[in-house]
Design a protein around this motif. Structure first.
Motif, PDB file in Angstrom:
ATOM      1  N   THR A 207      66.191  -7.955  72.867  1.00 43.54           N
ATOM      2  CA  THR A 207      65.471  -7.667  71.841  1.00 43.54           C
ATOM      3  C   THR A 207      65.982  -8.550  70.801  1.00 43.54           C
ATOM      4  OG1 THR A 207      65.321  -5.364  72.563  1.00 43.54           O
ATOM      5  CG2 THR A 207      64.668  -5.829  70.412  1.00 43.54           C
TER       6      THR A 207
ATOM      7  N   ILE B 294      53.630  -1.974  62.324  1.00 38.24           N
ATOM      8  CA  ILE B 294      53.754  -0.672  63.245  1.00 38.24           C
ATOM      9  C   ILE B 294      53.156  -1.331  64.571  1.00 38.24           C
ATOM     10  CG2 ILE B 294      52.507   1.473  63.762  1.00 38.24           C
ATOM     11  CD1 ILE B 294      53.189   2.504  61.047  1.00 38.24           C
TER      12      ILE B 294
ATOM     13  N   GLN C 188      55.391  -3.787  66.338  1.00 34.91           N
ATOM     14  CA  GLN C 188      56.496  -3.126  66.810  1.00 34.91           C
ATOM     15  C   GLN C 188      56.234  -2.432  67.998  1.00 34.91           C
ATOM     16  OE1 GLN C 188      58.939  -1.327  63.941  1.00 34.91           O
ATOM     17  NE2 GLN C 188      60.569  -1.471  65.168  1.00 34.91           N
TER      18      GLN C 188
ATOM     19  N   ASP D 218      58.421  -3.586  71.153  1.00 27.93           N
ATOM     20  CA  ASP D 218      59.528  -2.736  71.500  1.00 27.93           C
ATOM     21  C   ASP D 218      58.835  -1.641  72.409  1.00 27.93           C
ATOM     22  OD1 ASP D 218      61.120  -4.386  69.923  1.00 27.93           O
ATOM     23  OD2 ASP D 218      60.880  -2.930  68.114  1.00 27.93           O
ATOM     24  N   ASN D 219      57.985  -1.348  72.597  1.00 29.70           N
ATOM     25  CA  ASN D 219      57.362  -0.391  73.474  1.00 29.70           C
ATOM     26  C   ASN D 219      56.408  -0.892  74.427  1.00 29.70           C
ATOM     27  OD1 ASN D 219      57.185   1.188  70.405  1.00 29.70           O
ATOM     28  ND2 ASN D 219      58.433   2.390  72.058  1.00 29.70           N
TER      29      ASN D 219
ATOM     30  N   ILE E  96      58.546  -5.550  76.393  1.00 25.74           N
ATOM     31  CA  ILE E  96      59.961  -5.436  76.810  1.00 25.74           C
ATOM     32  C   ILE E  96      59.941  -4.485  78.099  1.00 25.74           C
ATOM     33  CG2 ILE E  96      60.465  -3.068  75.575  1.00 25.74           C
ATOM     34  CD1 ILE E  96      62.806  -5.816  75.835  1.00 25.74           C
ATOM     35  N   LEU E  97      58.975  -3.601  78.414  1.00 29.77           N
ATOM     36  CA  LEU E  97      58.910  -2.969  79.403  1.00 29.77           C
ATOM     37  C   LEU E  97      58.835  -3.821  80.745  1.00 29.77           C
ATOM     38  CD1 LEU E  97      56.919   0.154  78.559  1.00 29.77           C
ATOM     39  CD2 LEU E  97      59.447   0.304  79.061  1.00 29.77           C
TER      40      LEU E  97
ATOM     41  N   LYS F 166      61.614  -4.655  82.553  1.00 29.64           N
ATOM     42  CA  LYS F 166      62.368  -3.584  83.106  1.00 29.64           C
ATOM     43  C   LYS F 166      61.672  -3.088  84.540  1.00 29.64           C
ATOM     44  CE  LYS F 166      65.008  -1.363  82.199  1.00 29.64           C
ATOM     45  NZ  LYS F 166      66.477  -1.756  82.599  1.00 29.64           N
TER      46      LYS F 166
ATOM     47  N   LYS G 101      58.390  -2.614  84.987  1.00 33.77           N
ATOM     48  CA  LYS G 101      56.962  -2.214  84.802  1.00 33.77           C
ATOM     49  C   LYS G 101      55.927  -3.162  84.943  1.00 33.77           C
ATOM     50  CE  LYS G 101      57.893   2.145  84.336  1.00 33.77           C
ATOM     51  NZ  LYS G 101      58.620   2.792  83.385  1.00 33.77           N
TER      52      LYS G 101
ATOM     53  N   THR H 261      51.527   2.031  77.609  1.00 34.15           N
ATOM     54  CA  THR H 261      52.536   2.721  76.903  1.00 34.15           C
ATOM     55  C   THR H 261      52.571   2.128  75.207  1.00 34.15           C
ATOM     56  OG1 THR H 261      54.007   2.727  78.870  1.00 34.15           O
ATOM     57  CG2 THR H 261      54.965   3.093  76.594  1.00 34.15           C
TER      58      THR H 261
ATOM     59  N   LYS I 216      49.268   3.389  73.532  1.00 36.85           N
ATOM     60  CA  LYS I 216      49.453   4.886  73.227  1.00 36.85           C
ATOM     61  C   LYS I 216      50.221   5.283  71.884  1.00 36.85           C
ATOM     62  CE  LYS I 216      50.191   8.966  75.708  1.00 36.85           C
ATOM     63  NZ  LYS I 216      51.077   9.541  76.599  1.00 36.85           N
ATOM     64  N   THR I 217      51.368   4.674  71.958  1.00 38.19           N
ATOM     65  CA  THR I 217      52.076   4.731  71.100  1.00 38.19           C
ATOM     66  C   THR I 217      51.770   3.853  69.751  1.00 38.19           C
ATOM     67  OG1 THR I 217      54.256   4.062  72.301  1.00 38.19           O
ATOM     68  CG2 THR I 217      54.752   3.883  70.098  1.00 38.19           C
TER      69      THR I 217
ATOM     70  N   ASN J 117      49.141   6.440  68.442  1.00 34.80           N
ATOM     71  CA  ASN J 117      49.685   7.797  67.814  1.00 34.80           C
ATOM     72  C   ASN J 117      50.570   7.668  66.466  1.00 34.80           C
ATOM     73  OD1 ASN J 117      50.605  10.555  68.027  1.00 34.80           O
ATOM     74  ND2 ASN J 117      52.826   9.782  68.404  1.00 34.80           N
ATOM     75  N   ASN J 118      50.831   6.321  66.332  1.00 28.42           N
ATOM     76  CA  ASN J 118      51.470   6.007  65.105  1.00 28.42           C
ATOM     77  C   ASN J 118      50.538   5.872  63.832  1.00 28.42           C
ATOM     78  OD1 ASN J 118      54.020   6.344  66.197  1.00 28.42           O
ATOM     79  ND2 ASN J 118      54.344   4.013  66.441  1.00 28.42           N
TER      80      ASN J 118
END
Lengths: 336, 455
Positions: free
Chosen positions: B281, B419, B422, B426-427, B430-431, B434, B436, B444, B447-448, B451-452
């Motif tokens: 990051t 928002i 990011q 970041d959500n 980056i996954l 990992k 995904k 993800t 959805k984030t 919601n924000n």
């Protein structure tokens, strides 16, 4: 300072205030003056105490009660931080949507798991440390002060150091693990490692504090209990189990309550643990606590109404926890 | 346990230290009181000066305070000292928050309550739309200040800081015309060209070609190195070259339906899946260390990024970097300076930022700090055309960035850009690093973000 009876004035008896002066009939003016003084004194006696305690209550009204009520009011509205005075009434909507808000429940679950993995080992370790410190040790004051040092460190400083220790690529912990043949762990991005890492900051900070509370309680246990236990042939361990632990029961309960409340409000450690993702608590919100979620909604996303509803829900949850604690402690007291 | 047996000695000993304790407490109280008094004295000195009673005789200077984020470089470029020399009765103090994500919520909070504001407040380009739309009444109109000439700025930069009814709440500082910085030594080791023209041709016009260059790089790359620094850096670079990303020109949120956003996400996810970007990051300590260890070959590079690289890289890497044009030019970053009405020294602050954002000062800032001017008249100045950076040796970085500035699209920016961005990085992407899938990561992220955004 102790009162010395030879210099202190003797207790005042009836009419003892003006000895020597003959009791003269007071004039009318004097009588009025006296009555006025007496009324003033009465008033003074009656109201002064309220004036003396008022600072706390005024502060509480301004910084405790008002925010609480205002937050409740705001939670019934749609209101953004960019325009806090511009409120739209939405009734219970902010509360009802919490029920299907995956992020809220995820945060609640994380708060619970982080709370458990930080509080349980913390209290066990504190108990062990206190037991050791309770022995006669050289430089015991040094150890006691040293135990409190983490507590005196700011959360921010501690968290930033832990972030470096828990780094995936250049962190010291992974470097040490690699010597025992364990592959690099991504402490920030994997669910359990990240929760464990956040908990470790909490544990590091509060263990010493709780240990000192236990130590204080242990010192108050009468020595003769140990002596008679020793005479009966009880080992150190048996003494700990059958003398120390039962005597510490109220203290343990106190630390459990305080730690539970602390754990339900964990905020600084996870916020700083991944400074970049900030309030979202990791890429998949894997260590987002309720405190963080509240902050994210209110301060990052600027939804004051939603944040207020979350704050009130957290408040209600805390009350439930408090009641549960109360019931358990009453049961315990009744059984002992 | 031990103390219980000797209560008398205990009492006596505590009685003996009581005197010293009292002295300590007294000393502490005195010190605190003195500190408070000193604080008050300073303040009143300030106020006196702001009333114009100061004669500049060394006493009672006016202190202009600036609220900034990140490294904006004014101080480092010596501009405060210069202004203080020109105006002997002015002192300048800055208050810097490291990350805008932390600076901005506090700024909004201060603006809505109209308290705790500095004389000058910086606003990041990602937030300017929201500030213009919701907080304009709290700012002075800079277009009415004498000495401010609208034609000094790029049109789009000026209009970003201006409301619909023509109130300009912030003067533009720098912009971020984006190019690509690359490591010549790593490119050479991987059998790629190192000349900046030839490198630019590898991927000219298409971000897909950039990723295929990465695949080529990976085949012969030096062990342990990556083609690019981070998924966040890549998606940001691609998105910044789009005219519309998260909002359309009518102000509607279109990030989920905009094919350009999905394409940028998928391309970044592909690069992440193939291991072309490192799982980092940006601006995190580990990312800093990665730069120092020369672990990646390219980085999306607005001019200010050169300053970051210079700050993080080892001295022996000087001259190993170079700058090539990006597949498509974009803009990443840039700020505005505004004067809140509730500030203590409004007039002085206005005069100061007028001077600070004038073309001459912007050019100086670029020369020393690499923040690229938003004043086009500087693009022919020697400070810009002849600019050099330690990390890139003799490369004419000023020309590369001027070119990018001229060809970058005028992007539609919206109030919640930060928002959304990011959430995507970041959500989201980056996954993929990992393990995904791209679809899960997109899920993800959206959805984030939803919601924000939901009020």
């Amino acid at each position: 300072m102790a009162t010395r009876h030879d210099t202190a004035a003797p207790p005042v008896k009836e009419g003892g205030a003006a000895p020597g002066r003959p009791p003269a009939e007071p004039t009318e003016a004097e009588q009025r003056h006296r009555a006025r003084l007496s009324r003033r004194w009465q008033r003074d006696k009656r109201w002064s105490p309220y004036a003396f305690v008022s600072p706390f209550f005024l502060l509480f009204l301004a910084f405790g009660l008002f925010p609480l009520v205002y937050t409740g009011w705001a939670s019934l509205h749609q209101v953004e931080m960019t325009a806090p005075t511009d409120m739209t009434w939405v009734g219970m909507r902010n509360y009802t949507r919490i029920f299907d808000d995956d992020f809220f429940w995820n945060a609640a679950k994380n708060t619970l798991t982080i709370g458990i993995i930080s509080t349980v080992p913390q209290l066990l370790m504190a108990m062990g440390l206190a037991h050791i410190l309770n022995y006669k040790l050289r430089a015991s004051t040094f150890y006691r002060v040293a135990m409190l040092a983490p507590y005196a460190t700011s959360i921010a400083a501690a968290s930033l150091v832990f972030v470096l220790l828990f780094g995936r690529d250049y962190g010291m912990i992974n470097w040490a693990l690699h010597f025992v043949g364990i592959d690099a762990i991504d402490w920030q991005n994997d669910k359990w490692p990240s929760q464990f890492a956040v908990s470790s900051i909490v544990i590091w900070r509060w263990t010493g504090y709780n240990a000192l509370i236990y130590l204080a309680a242990m010192q108050a246990i009468p020595q003769d209990l140990y002596e008679s236990a020793a005479l009966d042939g009880a080992s150190r361990w048996k003494q700990f189990l059958h003398v120390t632990l039962p005597s510490l029961r109220p203290t343990i309960l106190f630390t459990v309550v305080v730690s539970t409340i602390g754990a339900s409000q964990v905020f600084g450690e996870p916020l700083l643990f991944d400074a970049n993702k900030g309030a979202s608590g990791g890429a998949e919100h894997q260590f987002q606590t309720l405190g963080l979620y509240l902050y994210e909604q209110g301060w990052v996303n600027q939804h004051l109404g939603r944040a207020s509803a979350i704050a009130w829900t957290m408040f209600l949850i805390l009350i439930v926890i408090g009641i549960v604690n109360y019931v358990i402690s009453r049961r315990l007291r009744a059984s002992s | 346990m031990r103390a219980r047996t000797l209560p008398h000695t205990r009492l006596r000993s505590s009685g003996g230290t009581r005197m010293t304790r009292r002295v300590v407490v007294l000393a502490a109280v005195t010190a605190l009181g003195a500190g408070l008094l000193a604080g008050c004295a300073d303040d009143s000195g300030d106020d006196g000066a702001s009333d114009g009673s100061s004669s500049g005789g060394g006493k009672g200077k006016t202190t202009i305070t600036l609220g900034l984020f990140g490294t904006m470089g004014f101080k480092e470029a010596g501009l405060y000292t210069e202004y203080e020399k020109l105006h002997p009765d002015i002192k300048i103090a800055e208050n810097v928050t490291e990350r805008n994500e932390n600076y901005y919520p506090a700024l909004v909070n201060h603006l809505t309550t109209n308290s705790g504001l500095m004389d000058v407040q910086a606003i990041e380009v990602g937030n300017i739309a929201e500030v213009v739309a919701t907080q304009a009444s709290k700012f002075e109109d800079m277009s009415k200040v004498s000495g401010v000439d609208k034609s000094n700025w790029l049109d789009w930069k000026w209009s970003q800081g201006t409301t619909k009814d023509g109130q300009t709440i912030g003067l533009g500082t720098d912009i971020g015309p984006m190019a690509l910085c690359y490591r010549k030594d790593l490119f050479q080791a991987a059998g790629l060209p190192t000349d900046r023209e030839a490198v630019g041709k590898l991927w000219a016009g298409d971000w897909n070609k950039f990723v295929s260059t990465g695949e080529q790089y990976k085949k012969k790359a030096k062990a342990g190195t990556f083609f690019m620094d981070s998924p966040g850096g890549l998606i940001n670079a691609i998105l910044s070259s789009e005219k519309e990303k998260f909002y359309d020109s009518s102000g509607e949120i279109i990030y989920k339906s905009n094919p350009a956003v999905k394409a940028a996400f998928d391309l970044t996810a592909k690069a992440a899946e193939e291991g072309l970007v490192q799982a980092q990051t940006q601006f995190q300590p580990a990312w800093d260390t990665t730069i120092a260890n020369s672990k990646f070959a390219t980085i999306a590079c607005p001019p200010w990024m050169l300053g970051t690289i210079k700050g993080k890289a080892k001295a022996e890497d000087a001259g190993k970097w170079d700058v090539a044009v990006a597949p498509k030019s974009g803009n990443w970053g840039g700020s505005f300076l505004g004067v809140p009405k509730s500030g203590k020294h409004v007039k002085e602050a206005e005069a100061f930022i007028t001077w600070l954002t004038a073309p001459e000062q912007q050019a100086k800032l670029f020369k020393v700090q690499g923040s690229f001017p938003s004043a086009p008249s500087t693009y022919t100045m020697a400070e810009v055309t002849g600019a050099k950076n330690d990390m890139t040796g003799d490369s004419p970085i000023g020309t590369v960035f001027s070119e990018a500035a001229k060809t970058a699209p005028v992007q539609v920016i919206g109030p919640k850009d930060q928002i959304i961005q990011q959430g995507l990085t970041d959500n989201g992407v980056i996954l993929v690093t990992k393990g995904k899938s791209a679809a899960e990561a997109w899920n993800t992220a959206t959805k984030t973000i939803d919601n924000n955004l939901d009020k």
